[in-house]
Design an enzyme around this catalytic site. Structure first.
Site, PDB file in Angstrom:
ATOM      1  N   LYS A  10      -1.652  16.355 -22.489  1.00 22.38           N
ATOM      2  CA  LYS A  10      -0.389  16.906 -21.979  1.00 22.38           C
ATOM      3  C   LYS A  10      -0.627  17.881 -20.810  1.00 22.38           C
ATOM      4  O   LYS A  10      -1.759  18.319 -20.575  1.00 22.38           O
ATOM      5  CB  LYS A  10       0.358  17.582 -23.135  1.00 22.38           C
ATOM      6  CG  LYS A  10       0.760  16.590 -24.238  1.00 22.38           C
ATOM      7  CD  LYS A  10       1.661  17.258 -25.266  1.00 22.38           C
ATOM      8  CE  LYS A  10       2.097  16.271 -26.341  1.00 22.38           C
ATOM      9  NZ  LYS A  10       3.056  16.867 -27.293  1.00 22.38           N
ATOM     10  N   PHE A  58      14.331  21.073 -29.923  1.00 27.02           N
ATOM     11  CA  PHE A  58      13.236  21.239 -28.972  1.00 27.02           C
ATOM     12  C   PHE A  58      13.210  20.159 -27.885  1.00 27.02           C
ATOM     13  O   PHE A  58      12.330  20.166 -27.027  1.00 27.02           O
ATOM     14  CB  PHE A  58      11.887  21.266 -29.715  1.00 27.02           C
ATOM     15  CG  PHE A  58      11.606  20.049 -30.560  1.00 27.02           C
ATOM     16  CD1 PHE A  58      11.063  18.896 -30.004  1.00 27.02           C
ATOM     17  CD2 PHE A  58      11.891  20.064 -31.921  1.00 27.02           C
ATOM     18  CE1 PHE A  58      10.811  17.785 -30.772  1.00 27.02           C
ATOM     19  CE2 PHE A  58      11.635  18.944 -32.708  1.00 27.02           C
ATOM     20  CZ  PHE A  58      11.095  17.798 -32.124  1.00 27.02           C
ATOM     21  N   ARG A  86      -4.952  10.879 -35.534  1.00 24.22           N
ATOM     22  CA  ARG A  86      -4.121  12.027 -35.948  1.00 24.22           C
ATOM     23  C   ARG A  86      -4.956  13.074 -36.678  1.00 24.22           C
ATOM     24  O   ARG A  86      -4.704  14.274 -36.570  1.00 24.22           O
ATOM     25  CB  ARG A  86      -2.919  11.544 -36.756  1.00 24.22           C
ATOM     26  CG  ARG A  86      -1.893  10.887 -35.821  1.00 24.22           C
ATOM     27  CD  ARG A  86      -0.738  10.269 -36.547  1.00 24.22           C
ATOM     28  NE  ARG A  86       0.233  11.242 -37.039  1.00 24.22           N
ATOM     29  CZ  ARG A  86       1.161  11.813 -36.281  1.00 24.22           C
ATOM     30  NH1 ARG A  86       1.235  11.557 -34.999  1.00 24.22           N
ATOM     31  NH2 ARG A  86       2.030  12.655 -36.811  1.00 24.22           N
ATOM     32  N   THR A  92       0.726  19.048 -35.627  1.00 24.63           N
ATOM     33  CA  THR A  92       1.553  19.255 -34.428  1.00 24.63           C
ATOM     34  C   THR A  92       1.520  20.718 -33.992  1.00 24.63           C
ATOM     35  O   THR A  92       1.416  21.015 -32.806  1.00 24.63           O
ATOM     36  CB  THR A  92       3.008  18.835 -34.724  1.00 24.63           C
ATOM     37  OG1 THR A  92       2.995  17.478 -35.184  1.00 24.63           O
ATOM     38  CG2 THR A  92       3.889  18.943 -33.491  1.00 24.63           C
ATOM     39  N   ARG A 103      -6.162  20.047 -31.275  1.00 21.62           N
ATOM     40  CA  ARG A 103      -5.070  21.024 -31.097  1.00 21.62           C
ATOM     41  C   ARG A 103      -5.503  22.429 -31.485  1.00 21.62           C
ATOM     42  O   ARG A 103      -5.082  23.408 -30.853  1.00 21.62           O
ATOM     43  CB  ARG A 103      -3.841  20.569 -31.889  1.00 21.62           C
ATOM     44  CG  ARG A 103      -3.094  19.423 -31.183  1.00 21.62           C
ATOM     45  CD  ARG A 103      -1.978  18.917 -32.022  1.00 21.62           C
ATOM     46  NE  ARG A 103      -1.122  17.965 -31.305  1.00 21.62           N
ATOM     47  CZ  ARG A 103      -0.443  16.995 -31.900  1.00 21.62           C
ATOM     48  NH1 ARG A 103      -0.520  16.844 -33.209  1.00 21.62           N
ATOM     49  NH2 ARG A 103       0.312  16.186 -31.197  1.00 21.62           N
ATOM     50  N   HIS A 116      -0.908  14.230 -27.413  1.00 17.73           N
ATOM     51  CA  HIS A 116      -0.015  13.400 -28.228  1.00 17.73           C
ATOM     52  C   HIS A 116      -0.833  12.293 -28.879  1.00 17.73           C
ATOM     53  O   HIS A 116      -1.778  11.789 -28.292  1.00 17.73           O
ATOM     54  CB  HIS A 116       1.063  12.770 -27.338  1.00 17.73           C
ATOM     55  CG  HIS A 116       1.861  11.704 -28.024  1.00 17.73           C
ATOM     56  ND1 HIS A 116       2.905  11.997 -28.878  1.00 17.73           N
ATOM     57  CD2 HIS A 116       1.743  10.348 -28.014  1.00 17.73           C
ATOM     58  CE1 HIS A 116       3.407  10.857 -29.336  1.00 17.73           C
ATOM     59  NE2 HIS A 116       2.721   9.842 -28.831  1.00 17.73           N
TER      60      HIS A 116
HETATM   61  P1  CMP Z   1       4.126  15.099 -30.111  1.00 19.25           P
HETATM   62  O1  CMP Z   1       3.134  14.678 -31.147  1.00 19.25           O
HETATM   63  O2  CMP Z   1       3.862  14.716 -28.717  1.00 19.25           O
HETATM   64  O3  CMP Z   1       5.582  14.553 -30.522  1.00 19.25           O
HETATM   65  C1  CMP Z   1       6.785  15.272 -30.360  1.00 19.25           C
HETATM   66  C2  CMP Z   1       6.580  16.604 -29.718  1.00 19.25           C
HETATM   67  O4  CMP Z   1       7.651  17.508 -29.782  1.00 19.25           O
HETATM   68  C3  CMP Z   1       5.454  17.305 -30.437  1.00 19.25           C
HETATM   69  O5  CMP Z   1       4.220  16.679 -30.164  1.00 19.25           O
HETATM   70  C4  CMP Z   1       5.595  18.718 -29.898  1.00 19.25           C
HETATM   71  O6  CMP Z   1       4.903  18.931 -28.712  1.00 19.25           O
HETATM   72  C5  CMP Z   1       7.085  18.805 -29.548  1.00 19.25           C
HETATM   73  N1  CMP Z   1       7.719  19.887 -30.277  1.00 19.25           N
HETATM   74  C6  CMP Z   1       8.209  21.008 -29.727  1.00 19.25           C
HETATM   75  N2  CMP Z   1       8.714  21.805 -30.665  1.00 19.25           N
HETATM   76  C7  CMP Z   1       8.576  21.183 -31.843  1.00 19.25           C
HETATM   77  C8  CMP Z   1       8.922  21.508 -33.184  1.00 19.25           C
HETATM   78  N3  CMP Z   1       9.518  22.644 -33.500  1.00 19.25           N
HETATM   79  N4  CMP Z   1       8.588  20.619 -34.138  1.00 19.25           N
HETATM   80  C9  CMP Z   1       7.982  19.450 -33.816  1.00 19.25           C
HETATM   81  N5  CMP Z   1       7.643  19.103 -32.568  1.00 19.25           N
HETATM   82  C10 CMP Z   1       7.931  19.958 -31.587  1.00 19.25           C
END
Ligand code: CMP
Length: 138
Positions: A10, A58, A86, A92, A103, A116
């Site tokens: 990202k 979000f 994953r 996340t 991460r 991602h």
């Molecule tokens: P990603 O795995 O790319 O898929 C959805 C994205 O939404 C996640 O990573 C986060 O970067 C983003 N995101 C931002 N805020 C939130 C949140 N509160 N919960 C989950 N995802 C979030």
């Protein structure tokens, strides 16, 4: 179970110079690069990629962030690719990610979370197709 997943490094991780270290971890974890490109997402493209999250609190911030700078997109191959990838990237929210995950090492927060990874075999196919034609896969 499928042998393909899709990833994006990202804008935060790219801008902070972590792309090389992240790709090194991915390759050392046994993933083969099928397709790879340095590119960027317009707001429209970012919104379409994350359309499944439309309406969530979000979403606007996510679209803004994902279109804020270059990203690296890739299709990766390994047995049990989606699940294993994953595990490699971690939760996340980096505050909840296990030690040693991408991460935990490189993400700033849940929004700016460095990388991602597809959440299912079906989405891996859809997301890979969003960025790569068959001619761009090796
Ligand atoms: P990603 O795995 O790319 O898929 C959805 C994205 O939404 C996640 O990573 C986060 O970067 C983003 N995101 C931002 N805020 C939130 C949140 N509160 N919960 C989950 N995802 C979030």
């Amino acid at each position: 179970m499928s042998n393909i997943t899709f990833t994006m490094i990202k804008p935060d991780a790219f801008a902070n110079g972590h792309s090389g270290a992240i790709l090194d971890k991915i390759i050392k974890a046994g993933f083969r690069i099928v397709a790879l490109k340095l590119t960027s997402l317009s707001k429209e493209k970012a919104g379409a990629f994350y359309a499944v999250h439309q309406g969530r609190p979000f979403y606007d911030e996510l679209v803004e962030f994902m279109s804020s700078g270059p990203i690296i997109a890739a299709i990766l191959e390994k047995s049990n690719a989606v699940e294993d990838f994953r595990k490699l990237i971690g939760a996340t929210d980096p505050a909840k990610a296990d030690a040693g995950t991408i991460r935990k090492l490189f993400a700033e927060n849940v929004g700016r979370n460095a990388i991602h990874g597809s959440d299912s075999d079906e989405n891996a196919q859809i997301e890979g197709g969003f960025f790569f034609s068959s001619l761009e896969r090796y």
